[in-house]
Design an enzyme around this catalytic site. Structure first.
Site, PDB file in Angstrom:
ATOM      1  CB  CYS A   1      -0.981  -0.064   1.175  1.00 44.19           C
ATOM      2  SG  CYS A   1      -0.989   1.281   2.347  1.00 44.19           S
ATOM      3  CB  CYS A  58       1.651   1.158   4.160  1.00 36.86           C
ATOM      4  SG  CYS A  58      -0.098   0.817   4.427  1.00 36.86           S
TER       5      CYS A  58
END
Ligand code: FAD
Length: 516
Positions: A42, A45
């Site tokens: 992600c 992230c």
């Protein structure tokens, strides 16, 4: 490499959760935990992970009260843990209080900031509102009063016990940050006093908020001298007070530095200087001891040795005979066309000496002396050597930003005796070394990675109590390196740091004391 999982490695101060350790880390623990649930694919992230790492380093001293953790929900083996926590999106943060039971899923932190300072303040808020029982190691964070201080002074037998009062405004977090920064230190108590606490404010005549006072009695107190009124400066000054030591460490005794006749004499040295004797000793030890552990040198090890010697030949700011000897060793290595060499042949080359060409024949630590034989010495000198080489590359106008760093990476990977150190260094190198695009940036890269190592090792058993690991250079070595952001947050002024390093590790500034 070392343990690696998703976006974090075991070189970060982040506990990496797996199904095997999740219960032990999160539940019924004496410290609270702030856990990041993320997916390694992600984008948010990935963008957030440097913040999480910086925060973890920043609050490392707090870890007995609160620590950071992370788990990669993209790893199939972790799926069940993430499902059990009912994680729906990434990254998610959960605050898991101390002594939580194993059916707890923690408190979901919604809409959190991506800023280290904000996150640090959030953690303080969580600690302050922690339900009972809180983390036992967490010192009182609430404001104190004249009454409390007076009864404390009366009732406690305060041998060696320093009391520091941080005067500040109510919305300021500095006091609580400093309290937590000193959590692992003994012989010091830190409390915060609000500017509205008129009795104490007028008793001490406090006019600046924040400011810190060392308080003995009603009439005996003094203002803590710092270069800037901010967290890092307060914490550094308080941690450096006489008698203040980490829990479990004995205060350094002056007698450690006085040797009896059978031991090597202590060599007084100046902390503002780099000693050629340490650099030569690093050469000696690396070439005669570390490389010697390979009786046959081939493959990547031979490449590593060639690079190491080539960089030494180019940049070692040595005395002429030492430089000549390095050149001779480099020439010899260039002549070896095979895929392997015997260490014994290499050693014969090291031994070939004449009055104008020789290598050091023993180690003599000076700036790298330890107060005990197990402390400092070679690893200290290795850092010193490579910092010096990065600076020499700049001084001599090199245009290859990677040359010295890659030589260090290869040397450490092939020969550095401390294997866990080599793994950690490899992790840091993999992460960002190839983004270094100029020789000056190489100087700063090594400086900042060394500081990361310092942060990780501060307080470990390997730390020499006479030479505590600090974020370097501390304010007393370079004032102008340190600055404050408008938010009051500490920041390094990189141009100043670079200028400082270029002077500190420059050839002209090297001390030749203690050379034989
Ligand atoms: P050192 O950290 O060795 O520093 C030496 C000198 O360099 C200091 O005295 C100071 O003058 C200067 N200095 C300090 N910080 C900086 C900086 N940021 N920039 C420039 N100069 C600075 N030990 C472990 O236990 N675990 C490890 O994972 C580990 N990894 C290591 C990796 C490498 C590549 C090396 C060379 C060493 C590693 N060590 C590790 C050893 C550890 O870093 C220290 O070298 C050792 O504990 C001795 O510490 P010291 O107090 O002498 O200071």
């Amino acid at each position: 490499g070392g343990v690696r999982s998703g976006l974090y490695t075991d070189s970060d101060q982040v506990a990496i959760l797996t199904p095997d350790n999740v219960d032990a880390v999160l539940f019924n623990s004496s410290s609270a935990t702030l856990t990041e649930f993320y997916a390694s694919w992600c984008g948010h992230c990935i963008a957030f992970s440097p913040v999480w790492k910086r925060l973890a380093l920043d609050i490392k001293e707090w870890r007995l009260a609160v620590q950071l953790a992370a788990i990669d929900c993209a790893a199939e083996s972790n799926r069940e843990v993430c499902i059990r926590f009912n994680i729906k999106g990434y990254p998610s943060l959960r605050f898991i209080p101390a002594f939580s039971s194993s059916d707890s899923i923690g408190e979901d932190i919604r809409a959190f900031s991506r800023d280290v300072t904000d996150l640090r303040h959030l953690i303080i808020d969580k600690l302050e509102s922690h339900k009972d029982p809180g983390p036992p190691a967490c010192p009182p964070l609430e404001k104190t009063s004249a009454r409390e201080i007076d009864s404390y002074v009366e009732n406690s037998r305060r041998q060696n016990q320093n009391l520091a009062l941080v005067f500040e405004e109510e919305k300021s977090y500095v006091g609580r940050e400093v309290i937590l920064d000193l959590l692992q230190y003994v012989n010091i108590t830190v409390r915060r006093v609000l500017n509205s606490e008129e009795e104490l404010v007028s008793r001490l005549g406090v006019t600046d908020f924040p400011s810190v006072y060392l308080y003995n009695t009603h009439t005996n107190y003094s203002r803590l001298k710092v270069l800037k009124e901010a967290r890092v400066f307060y914490s550094y000054a308080l941690q450096s007070l006489p008698g203040v030591v980490r829990e479990g460490q004995t205060p350094p005794a002056a007698r450690d530095l006085i040797r009896n006749k059978t031991e090597e004499q202590w060599r007084p040295f100046n902390k503002t200087r780099v000693y050629m004797s340490d650099l030569e000793s690093a050469l000696h030890y690396s070439l005669r001891v570390e490389v010697a552990s390979h009786s046959v040198i081939n493959g990547t090890d031979l490449t590593a040795l060639r690079h190491y010697i080539s960089v030494l030949k180019k940049y070692f700011p040595g005395r002429p005979p030492v430089k000549n000897a390095l050149k001779a060793v480099n020439d010899w290595l260039q002549d070896q066309k095979g895929t392997s060499i015997n260490y014994s042949d290499f050693r014969a080359t090291l031994k070939t000496t004449s009055p104008d060409s020789y290598l050091p024949k023993a180690v003599r630590w000076v700036g790298c002396q330890g107060s005990k034989p197990q402390f400092r010495g070679f690893p200290c000198a290795m850092w010193t050597l490579f910092h010096t080489l990065t600076v020499q590359a700049v001084e001599t106008g090199s245009n290859d930003p990677q040359e010295v760093l890659q030589a260090m990476r290869r040397y450490v990977g092939s020969f550095f005796g401390c294997r866990p150190c080599a793994d950690h260094f490899q992790n840091m190198a993999d992460e960002s070394m190839d983004q270094v695009l100029s020789p000056s940036t190489a100087v700063l890269w090594l400086w900042s990675r060394h500081n990361r190592v310092n942060a990780r090792l501060a307080g470990e058993l390997s730390e020499d109590p006479h030479f505590p690991k600090v974020q370097w250079p501390p304010p007393d070595l370079c004032v102008s390196c340190h600055s404050l952001k408008p938010s009051g947050e500490h920041t390094w002024l990189l141009p100043e740091v670079l200028a400082f390093l270029k002077t500190y590790y420059s050839a002209q500034h090297l001390s030749h004391d203690y050379l034989s």
